[in-house]
Motif scaffolding. Structure first.
Motif, PDB file in Angstrom:
ATOM      1  N   ARG A   1     -55.498 -84.477 -24.554  1.00  0.00           N
ATOM      2  CA  ARG A   1     -55.284 -85.551 -23.589  1.00  0.00           C
ATOM      3  C   ARG A   1     -56.230 -85.397 -22.409  1.00  0.00           C
ATOM      4  NH1 ARG A   1     -50.111 -84.731 -23.195  1.00  0.00           N
ATOM      5  NH2 ARG A   1     -49.555 -86.080 -24.927  1.00  0.00           N
TER       6      ARG A   1
ATOM      7  N   GLY B   1     -59.524 -94.614 -23.598  1.00  0.00           N
ATOM      8  CA  GLY B   1     -58.251 -94.307 -22.955  1.00  0.00           C
ATOM      9  C   GLY B   1     -57.300 -93.572 -23.871  1.00  0.00           C
ATOM     10  N   LEU B   2     -56.229 -93.062 -23.266  1.00  0.00           N
ATOM     11  CA  LEU B   2     -55.269 -92.255 -24.012  1.00  0.00           C
ATOM     12  C   LEU B   2     -54.585 -93.030 -25.125  1.00  0.00           C
ATOM     13  CD1 LEU B   2     -53.451 -90.128 -21.312  1.00  0.00           C
ATOM     14  CD2 LEU B   2     -55.019 -89.380 -23.110  1.00  0.00           C
ATOM     15  N   ASN B   3     -54.394 -94.337 -24.915  1.00  0.00           N
ATOM     16  CA  ASN B   3     -53.672 -95.054 -25.948  1.00  0.00           C
ATOM     17  C   ASN B   3     -54.563 -95.757 -26.954  1.00  0.00           C
ATOM     18  OD1 ASN B   3     -54.283 -96.477 -23.704  1.00  0.00           O
ATOM     19  ND2 ASN B   3     -52.146 -96.855 -23.145  1.00  0.00           N
ATOM     20  N   THR B   4     -55.772 -95.276 -27.090  1.00  0.00           N
ATOM     21  CA  THR B   4     -56.645 -95.790 -28.142  1.00  0.00           C
ATOM     22  C   THR B   4     -56.041 -95.449 -29.503  1.00  0.00           C
ATOM     23  OG1 THR B   4     -58.565 -95.362 -26.762  1.00  0.00           O
ATOM     24  CG2 THR B   4     -58.964 -95.670 -29.112  1.00  0.00           C
ATOM     25  N   GLN B   5     -55.893 -96.472 -30.332  1.00  0.00           N
ATOM     26  CA  GLN B   5     -55.383 -96.249 -31.684  1.00  0.00           C
ATOM     27  C   GLN B   5     -56.540 -96.404 -32.661  1.00  0.00           C
ATOM     28  OE1 GLN B   5     -52.086 -95.156 -30.352  1.00  0.00           O
ATOM     29  NE2 GLN B   5     -51.863 -95.616 -32.540  1.00  0.00           N
TER      30      GLN B   5
ATOM     31  N   LYS C   1     -51.938 -80.805 -27.625  1.00  0.00           N
ATOM     32  CA  LYS C   1     -52.073 -82.199 -27.222  1.00  0.00           C
ATOM     33  C   LYS C   1     -52.487 -82.306 -25.766  1.00  0.00           C
ATOM     34  CE  LYS C   1     -49.323 -84.863 -30.266  1.00  0.00           C
ATOM     35  NZ  LYS C   1     -48.377 -85.976 -30.279  1.00  0.00           N
TER      36      LYS C   1
ATOM     37  N   GLU D   1     -49.911 -99.253 -36.978  1.00  0.00           N
ATOM     38  CA  GLU D   1     -50.266 -98.929 -35.595  1.00  0.00           C
ATOM     39  C   GLU D   1     -51.585 -98.174 -35.510  1.00  0.00           C
ATOM     40  OE1 GLU D   1     -47.842 -98.644 -32.391  1.00  0.00           O
ATOM     41  OE2 GLU D   1     -47.863-100.638 -33.331  1.00  0.00           O
TER      42      GLU D   1
ATOM     43  N   ASN E   1     -53.277 -92.317 -33.227  1.00  0.00           N
ATOM     44  CA  ASN E   1     -53.661 -92.153 -31.825  1.00  0.00           C
ATOM     45  C   ASN E   1     -54.796 -91.139 -31.701  1.00  0.00           C
ATOM     46  OD1 ASN E   1     -53.183 -90.541 -29.084  1.00  0.00           O
ATOM     47  ND2 ASN E   1     -52.631 -92.680 -28.833  1.00  0.00           N
TER      48      ASN E   1
ATOM     49  N   GLU F   1     -59.022 -88.020 -21.079  1.00  0.00           N
ATOM     50  CA  GLU F   1     -58.956 -88.535 -19.700  1.00  0.00           C
ATOM     51  C   GLU F   1     -60.260 -88.283 -18.952  1.00  0.00           C
ATOM     52  OE1 GLU F   1     -55.462 -86.519 -18.348  1.00  0.00           O
ATOM     53  OE2 GLU F   1     -54.170 -88.277 -18.651  1.00  0.00           O
TER      54      GLU F   1
ATOM     55  N   VAL G   1     -55.463 -88.953 -29.474  1.00  0.00           N
ATOM     56  CA  VAL G   1     -55.021 -87.609 -29.102  1.00  0.00           C
ATOM     57  C   VAL G   1     -54.528 -86.868 -30.334  1.00  0.00           C
ATOM     58  CG1 VAL G   1     -53.344 -86.311 -27.763  1.00  0.00           C
ATOM     59  CG2 VAL G   1     -54.474 -88.298 -26.753  1.00  0.00           C
ATOM     60  N   ASP G   2     -53.734 -87.569 -31.147  1.00  0.00           N
ATOM     61  CA  ASP G   2     -53.248 -86.936 -32.373  1.00  0.00           C
ATOM     62  C   ASP G   2     -54.406 -86.601 -33.311  1.00  0.00           C
ATOM     63  OD1 ASP G   2     -50.599 -87.111 -31.571  1.00  0.00           O
ATOM     64  OD2 ASP G   2     -50.452 -89.181 -32.258  1.00  0.00           O
TER      65      ASP G   2
END
Length: 428
Positions: free
Chosen positions: A379, A396-400, A375, A358, A361, A383, A363-364
């Motif tokens: 975040r 975006g937040l869900n960028t991996q 976090k 995956e 992330n 944003e 944020v992580d």
RNA sequence: GGGGGGUUUCCCGAGCGGUCAAAGGGGUCAGACUGUAAAUCUGAUGGCACUGCCUUCACAGGUUCGAAUCCUGUACCCCCCA
């Protein structure tokens, strides 16, 4: 023989001299020896003590012999000048290390090989340590009227404060520095002492002592303190002191300090610290007035001063780092290059496996790199569009993040806002 | 000794018993603009598994379905009368 006083004068480096009338002729006639002392309060000099050192350098280039004195002895005592309270005494080991570190830096700015006017490095510990207390009091102390000592600003200020006080030890400081001057007169025919304006009292104390002990009239000269237009000292940032030692302040950080100098201070810094000619500096003044946005003065200043302290290689590294910090995407660089460029930046090692599958992330990643405290904070910054990976904005937040997001073989560069960076290193 | 007032999130400061994670200002952070500036504008500003949950309004207890808001006690601060 260059007219050194004329040069110092147009640069604004002469604050006060003890003898305006005779000093020019004395200096322009022949090569003279002069000295300036530096107390080893740290293992590196900083921007604040750079100015007198650069002035010594100017004297040398004009044909005079500079003597750099490190205060191995005086550093044990503590100079009350400009200090609002009693200083803590440094241990002998620390002092020894400090003297060593400072000497190395002096070697870069002064030429110790240069024939007839090669610079000399001395340590007053060498002649003071063997001086017995009784001999000192009889030979030196006898010549100091306490009245005169009490009248010195450095002493007066401290006594008037009431809450700070002044120990006998620090009170005696000026005797040691005064004796240095006499010692250098005897051993190196040194008749001129220079220093920052807060050293005036100590310098004149030496001159008085020489007159009493040797019936000789010596000279003193002070330069202004290096201050900003708002009156505060130069060489301080939010992060602390700007040091000359690359171990304490990287060439990049050093370069950046000068790049960020205020327009109002730029002209002064160019005159004080660079070896640019009067014409060049005045041209820069004109350019700055016409188009301050180009900041040619600051660029030139940073370049000159960084080269002076860190050499061509240091300047090159600082510039390359600047390009990356303020430039486009980070790419086509090796681990080693990135490590060098981001030497100042905090980094964190993570197992390489975090990037597989995956991926990691954003944020992580930001939290792992300690760029954000929580976090939520990470975040928020993503944003608001304030987070960057390898200088490319995170969408975006869900960028991996995966292996393709590495800037080099194993390093990923994270950035928060404009200037805050952190590295993640992925190891097997 | 007697009487009164206060203690709120980084700071100042507002806060009918429920709609309060708590107004407003400052600071800080980000974005736009820009000169890697200043000023300005916009947004954000307890934590997390984030349309929900958890922890916070000096401290400890209590009343209540429910409290930063009410009661009791404790600590510290301020004012007035002795």
């Amino acid at each position: 023989m260059t007219d050194i006083l004329a040069e110092l004068s147009w640069r604004g480096l002469i604050h006060q001299t003890t003898d305006d009338a005779h000093l020019p002729a004395w200096l322009n006639g022949e090569s003279r020896a002069l000295y300036c002392g530096f107390d080893p309060t740290a293992d590196s000099l900083h921007v604040g003590s750079l100015l007198p050192l650069v002035i010594l350098r100017r004297f040398q280039r004009a044909g005079h012999r500079p003597i750099a004195l490190v205060g191995g002895a005086t550093g044990m005592i503590g100079d009350p000048s400009g200090k609002s309270e009693e200083r803590k005494l440094l241990s002998l080991d620390v002092l020894r290390a400090n003297v060593e570190g400072m000497q190395n830096q002096m070697r870069m700015l002064l030429d110790f090989e240069r024939g007839s006017n090669a610079a000399i490095l001395v340590n007053n510990y060498d002649w003071m340590s063997g001086f017995s207390c009784l001999d000192f009091l009889r030979d030196v102390g006898k010549n100091f009227p306490v009245n005169a000592m009490l009248a010195k600003d450095s002493v007066k200020n401290r006594l008037e404060r009431g809450d700070a006080g002044l120990s006998y030890t620090e009170f005696s400081y000026m005797l040691l520095q005064a004796y240095d001057f006499v010692h250098l007169l005897e051993h190196h025919d040194c008749q001129l002492q220079i220093g920052a304006s807060d050293q005036w009292g100590n310098i004149t104390a030496g001159i008085d002592l020489a007159r009493r002990m040797k019936s000789v009239q010596l000279y003193g000269m002070t330069c202004p303190l290096l201050t900003k237009a708002d009156g505060s000292k130069m060489g301080k940032t939010e992060t602390g002191t700007v040091w000359l030692s690359p171990a304490r302040t990287s060439p990049y950080a050093f370069y950046q300090y000068w790049i960020n100098v205020d327009d109002l201070d730029a002209g002064k810094c160019l005159r004080f610290l660079t070896e640019l000619s009067r014409e060049e500096i005045e041209a820069l003044d004109g350019a700055r007035a016409a188009d301050p946005g180009k900041r040619e003065s600051q660029r030139r200043l940073a370049e000159e001063v960084t080269r002076l302290i860190h050499g061509e290689a240091g300047l090159r590294a600082a510039r390359r780092a600047t390009d990356v910090f303020f430039g486009a995407e980070v790419s086509e660089l090796s681990d080693a290059q990135l490590g060098e460029i981001f030497a100042d930046v905090p980094s964190r090692d993570l197992p390489r496996s975090r990037l597989s599958g995956e991926g990691l992330n954003v944020v992580d990643a930001i939290v792992e790199a300690s760029l954000a405290k929580s976090k939520g904070e990470a975040r928020r910054i993503v944003e608001q569009g304030g987070a960057y990976v390898n200088n490319r904005r995170v969408e975006g937040l869900n960028t991996q993040l995966g292996p393709n997001d590495l800037a080099s073989a194993s390093v990923m560069v994270l950035r928060w806002g404009k200037k805050k960076y952190a590295l993640l290193r992925f190891r097997d």
